[in-house]
Scaffold this motif. Sequence first.
Motif: not given
Length: 258
Positions: A134-138, A142-148
């Motif tokens: 998924g992604t994280v948005s602040v 635009a969403g930032i891809t959630l890393p491992a």
Amino acid sequence: MTLSTATSYPYQSVTATATVAPSAATGTVTFTRSGTTLCLGKAVVAGTVTCSFAPQVVGSGAVTATYTPTSALAFSASNSTDNPTLTVAKYPVTVKAAYDDNGSSSCAQRVVTVTVTRGSVSGGTPSSLPALTGTVSVDGAAGITLPAGGTVTACTALTTSAPVVTYSGDARDVAARVTAAKAVTQGGSGANHTRTGSGGGTLVGSAPAHTRTGSGPDSSTLADTGTRHVAALLLTALGLLVAGAGCLTAGRRRTRSL
């Protein structure tokens, strides 16, 4: 037919048990859920057959069983009539977010750090379960891809309000929305200190800082570890010794004159 649980989570093991009557019937049973085959052709033993599976798709659906006899002359094919519903829910998540308006080496403005972790559920988390995606948005950016590792750092513009963080969720995990808390930096060295207490308080740091304890200016005591202060104390002590020796000599001279 029965299920070991009515509610599950992706990749958790579930067992369906079907009963075939009469118990002398032989053949196989195929289990399905919402059109997806769970177990194909499981042998009937003494009128009972079980199917263990790990659903991956979230949602609700009835689990059904279809019986196929070994001999169509001895027994007839049939479908289960009591079909229990299995609900596969998404995993809960915990989102922790903090922001720092002092910037960083890579961000001159506000730094927002977000960590997303999967919550615990009944039945535990299977080792085969894929990591969070998924992604994280602040603040709607635009969403930032959630890393491992599950931690994202974002650089945003300074505002008067705390940033709002949104996690998109994925096929197995719920979405979440939180307001970030302001990061607090404690401790330090040199010019950076943490002060606690009342009055004189306690000042913690490293040279040339001091340690001050007390409840007010009148009752405070000061312990100084600086090199120049130590030297001054030594010189003062030496002066007192010299003065004392002078007084002793003068006393002896007065005694002789008497």
